[in-house]
Design an enzyme around this catalytic site. Structure first.
Site, PDB file in Angstrom:
ATOM      1  N   GLY A  99      -6.838  -4.460  23.865  1.00  0.00           N
ATOM      2  CA  GLY A  99      -5.612  -3.685  23.641  1.00  0.00           C
ATOM      3  C   GLY A  99      -5.796  -2.432  22.800  1.00  0.00           C
ATOM      4  N   ARG A 145     -11.969  -3.735  21.054  1.00  0.00           N
ATOM      5  CA  ARG A 145     -10.911  -4.717  20.785  1.00  0.00           C
ATOM      6  C   ARG A 145      -9.935  -4.750  21.946  1.00  0.00           C
ATOM      7  NH1 ARG A 145      -8.755  -3.319  14.791  1.00  0.00           N
ATOM      8  NH2 ARG A 145     -10.240  -4.510  13.594  1.00  0.00           N
ATOM      9  N   ILE A 178      13.016 -10.231   1.940  1.00  0.00           N
ATOM     10  CA  ILE A 178      14.152  -9.427   2.436  1.00  0.00           C
ATOM     11  C   ILE A 178      15.118 -10.266   3.280  1.00  0.00           C
ATOM     12  CG2 ILE A 178      13.073  -7.142   2.366  1.00  0.00           C
ATOM     13  CD1 ILE A 178      12.419  -7.522   5.385  1.00  0.00           C
ATOM     14  N   GLY A 211       1.659  -7.648  -0.673  1.00  0.00           N
ATOM     15  CA  GLY A 211       1.787  -6.715  -1.793  1.00  0.00           C
ATOM     16  C   GLY A 211       1.148  -7.301  -3.046  1.00  0.00           C
ATOM     17  N   PHE A 225       0.825  -1.213   0.000  1.00  0.00           N
ATOM     18  CA  PHE A 225       0.000   0.000   0.000  1.00  0.00           C
ATOM     19  C   PHE A 225       0.864   1.270   0.000  1.00  0.00           C
ATOM     20  CE2 PHE A 225      -2.106   2.760   3.447  1.00  0.00           C
ATOM     21  CZ  PHE A 225      -2.691   3.614   2.528  1.00  0.00           C
ATOM     22  N   SER A 233       6.330   2.993  13.685  1.00  0.00           N
ATOM     23  CA  SER A 233       4.896   3.073  13.968  1.00  0.00           C
ATOM     24  C   SER A 233       4.622   3.824  15.261  1.00  0.00           C
ATOM     25  CB  SER A 233       4.346   1.650  14.098  1.00  0.00           C
ATOM     26  OG  SER A 233       3.075   1.666  14.698  1.00  0.00           O
ATOM     27  N   ILE A 258     -18.482  -1.233  14.696  1.00  0.00           N
ATOM     28  CA  ILE A 258     -17.644  -0.303  15.461  1.00  0.00           C
ATOM     29  C   ILE A 258     -17.326  -0.974  16.791  1.00  0.00           C
ATOM     30  CG2 ILE A 258     -17.608   1.891  16.728  1.00  0.00           C
ATOM     31  CD1 ILE A 258     -18.945   3.215  14.388  1.00  0.00           C
ATOM     32  N   ASP A 287       9.855  -7.344  -3.141  1.00  0.00           N
ATOM     33  CA  ASP A 287       8.595  -7.625  -2.445  1.00  0.00           C
ATOM     34  C   ASP A 287       8.302  -9.111  -2.633  1.00  0.00           C
ATOM     35  OD1 ASP A 287       5.719  -7.761  -1.822  1.00  0.00           O
ATOM     36  OD2 ASP A 287       5.804  -5.574  -1.852  1.00  0.00           O
ATOM     37  N   TYR A 307       4.599  -6.570  17.747  1.00  0.00           N
ATOM     38  CA  TYR A 307       4.778  -5.649  16.615  1.00  0.00           C
ATOM     39  C   TYR A 307       5.474  -4.364  17.082  1.00  0.00           C
ATOM     40  CZ  TYR A 307       3.398  -2.324  12.950  1.00  0.00           C
ATOM     41  OH  TYR A 307       3.395  -1.359  11.971  1.00  0.00           O
TER      42      TYR A 307
HETATM   43  C1  UD2 Z   1      -2.923   1.330  13.885  1.00  0.00           C
HETATM   44  C2  UD2 Z   1      -2.118   0.603  12.832  1.00  0.00           C
HETATM   45  C3  UD2 Z   1      -1.213  -0.433  13.451  1.00  0.00           C
HETATM   46  C4  UD2 Z   1      -0.369   0.157  14.565  1.00  0.00           C
HETATM   47  C5  UD2 Z   1      -1.277   0.865  15.571  1.00  0.00           C
HETATM   48  C6  UD2 Z   1      -0.461   1.585  16.606  1.00  0.00           C
HETATM   49  C7  UD2 Z   1      -3.452   0.587  10.816  1.00  0.00           C
HETATM   50  C8  UD2 Z   1      -4.295  -0.216   9.896  1.00  0.00           C
HETATM   51  N1  UD2 Z   1      -3.016  -0.049  11.901  1.00  0.00           N
HETATM   52  O1  UD2 Z   1      -3.847   0.445  14.491  1.00  0.00           O
HETATM   53  O2  UD2 Z   1      -0.370  -0.981  12.457  1.00  0.00           O
HETATM   54  O3  UD2 Z   1       0.582   1.034  14.020  1.00  0.00           O
HETATM   55  O4  UD2 Z   1      -2.090   1.859  14.906  1.00  0.00           O
HETATM   56  O5  UD2 Z   1      -1.243   1.968  17.687  1.00  0.00           O
HETATM   57  O6  UD2 Z   1      -3.152   1.740  10.571  1.00  0.00           O
HETATM   58  N2  UD2 Z   1     -12.270  -0.214  14.171  1.00  0.00           N
HETATM   59  C9  UD2 Z   1     -13.654  -0.364  14.155  1.00  0.00           C
HETATM   60  N3  UD2 Z   1     -14.204  -1.158  13.184  1.00  0.00           N
HETATM   61  C10 UD2 Z   1     -13.445  -1.813  12.252  1.00  0.00           C
HETATM   62  C11 UD2 Z   1     -12.038  -1.665  12.291  1.00  0.00           C
HETATM   63  C12 UD2 Z   1     -11.484  -0.861  13.263  1.00  0.00           C
HETATM   64  O7  UD2 Z   1     -14.362   0.201  15.000  1.00  0.00           O
HETATM   65  O8  UD2 Z   1     -14.018  -2.522  11.403  1.00  0.00           O
HETATM   66  C13 UD2 Z   1     -11.676   0.667  15.190  1.00  0.00           C
HETATM   67  C14 UD2 Z   1     -10.570  -0.016  15.988  1.00  0.00           C
HETATM   68  O9  UD2 Z   1     -11.090  -0.702  17.091  1.00  0.00           O
HETATM   69  C15 UD2 Z   1      -9.729   1.201  16.392  1.00  0.00           C
HETATM   70  C16 UD2 Z   1      -9.886   2.170  15.200  1.00  0.00           C
HETATM   71  O10 UD2 Z   1     -11.054   1.749  14.511  1.00  0.00           O
HETATM   72  O11 UD2 Z   1     -10.229   1.810  17.543  1.00  0.00           O
HETATM   73  C17 UD2 Z   1      -8.714   2.149  14.249  1.00  0.00           C
HETATM   74  O12 UD2 Z   1      -8.432   0.808  13.919  1.00  0.00           O
HETATM   75  P1  UD2 Z   1      -7.326   0.376  12.835  1.00  0.00           P
HETATM   76  O13 UD2 Z   1      -7.282  -1.109  12.840  1.00  0.00           O
HETATM   77  O14 UD2 Z   1      -7.573   1.079  11.550  1.00  0.00           O
HETATM   78  O15 UD2 Z   1      -5.968   0.994  13.396  1.00  0.00           O
HETATM   79  P2  UD2 Z   1      -5.288   0.943  14.866  1.00  0.00           P
HETATM   80  O16 UD2 Z   1      -5.281   2.351  15.349  1.00  0.00           O
HETATM   81  O17 UD2 Z   1      -5.894  -0.096  15.707  1.00  0.00           O
END
Ligand code: UD2
Length: 314
Positions: free
Chosen positions: A276, A274, A60, A41, A16, A123, A207, A36, A147
């Protein structure tokens, strides 16, 4: 001083973020090689680049291959990773093999090839759930997942390679990146890609929690600009930078905007938060502004509209 990128290697260049970076580098006239393994990818992400990119399919951790693709390269953009936090919790060794050992392989190959600089994708996960906001680079690490430990370790290795071997490095701590080509197919895909996919299919999203958690969403093109500056600016060497916008939006509001764009009125389904999941995340971007000249240019609304248009074309 600003240096020119002559020959870039993009690890994970069919992914991406990596593929957008490839497009930008080619546009700037750089020679671009991609390595890659196509686990996540996709070749179609490199359609725009076409024959102008030298694509090598491989891992890699294949040392011989890495040495080959590093030949003549001045800048390495290390984007290849197993990006899922939950996947790293389920399979810590597999993700460490790529994110930790793989990163060390890339640094070592870059050192041996005499590359000028390596830009590493890190990250916001390295901060953990420290309630202090916005997150600043001066804050202590607080990894809460394999991670996050792997990304943190990558940053430590980068610092070491600068100190021990004089290899210039810069680490970019991505916040929530979104945009075209983000794959919505996994339950752990970026929430924007999932929501746009659902909206397109006329299905309600899920959500997690009450939806009042906030995120700092940054458009992929701005992340690409940050990468380029991290490779060209002298002031970037040896440092780590937050890459976000400094602004936030709640997940509830995000769905409202997606539904408006799609012209639908669907109530989301709410499920338990979720495990964590952090509540609030926002970047302080003063350091990136100062040392990279970074300034997010695509507003959230504009980025969302562009991404929606892209998903519609798919
Ligand atoms: C992001 C990064 C992850 C890591 C992390 C660091 C992405 C995709 N992931 O995770 O790699 O760097 O930050 O803290 O960028 N949600 C919903 N419904 C859904 C999917 C997600 O409500 O169908 C919520 C989820 O519970 C969270 C928020 O949306 O509160 C963002 O979720 P995410 O998976 O896009 O990214 P995040 O912040 O968990």
């Amino acid at each position: 001083m600003t240096k020119i990128i002559q020959h870039a290697l993009v690890t994970g260049g069919a992914g991406f973020i990596g593929s957008h970076l490839v497009d930008a580098l080619i546009e700037q006239g750089a020679r671009v090689t991609v390595i890659d393994n196509l686990t996540t990818g996709k070749m179609e992400n490199l359609q725009d680049a076409g024959a102008r990119v030298h694509f090598v399919e491989g891992d890699i951790r294949n040392r011989g291959l890495l040495q080959q693709v590093m030949d003549g390269v001045d800048v390495v953009f290390h984007q290849a990773a197993v990006v899922s936090v939950p996947l790293s919790v389920a399979h810590p060794l597999d993700s460490a093999a790529v994110n930790e050992t793989g990163t060390l392989e890339v640094l070592e190959a870059a050192r041996q090839a005499g590359c000028r600089r390596v830009v590493l994708a890190s990250s916001s996960a390295v901060y953990g759930d420290d309630p202090e906001l916005p997150k600043r680079e001066t804050m202590a690490f607080g990894p809460l997942s394999p991670y996050a430990v792997q990304k943190m370790t990558g940053e430590y290795y980068a610092g070491l390679y600068t100190k021990l071997y004089g290899l210039e490095t810069a680490c970019l701590r991505y916040f929530n990146v979104f945009g075209p080509r983000q794959d919505p197919s996994s339950p752990y895909s970026g929430v924007i890609s999932i929501f746009l996919d659902r909206a397109g299919a006329g299905r309600s999203p899920v959500i997690y929690g009450d939806g009042e958690q906030t995120r700092d969403f940054v458009y992929v093109r701005d992340v690409v600009s940050a990468n380029v500056c991290a490779a060209t600016e002298d002031t970037a060497a040896g440092k780590a930078f937050n890459i976000g916008t400094g602004k936030t939006i709640t997940i509830n509001r995000l769905w409202q905007q997606v539904a408006e764009l799609a012209g639908i009125a669907l109530a989301p389904d709410y499920e338990a938060a979720r495990h964590g999941d952090i509540l609030h995340s926002v970047a302080a971007i003063d350091a990136a502004r100062r040392d990279l000249g970074f300034s997010p240019e695509i507003s959230f609304e504009e980025g969302l509209a562009r991404t929606y248009a892209w998903y519609q074309r798919q």
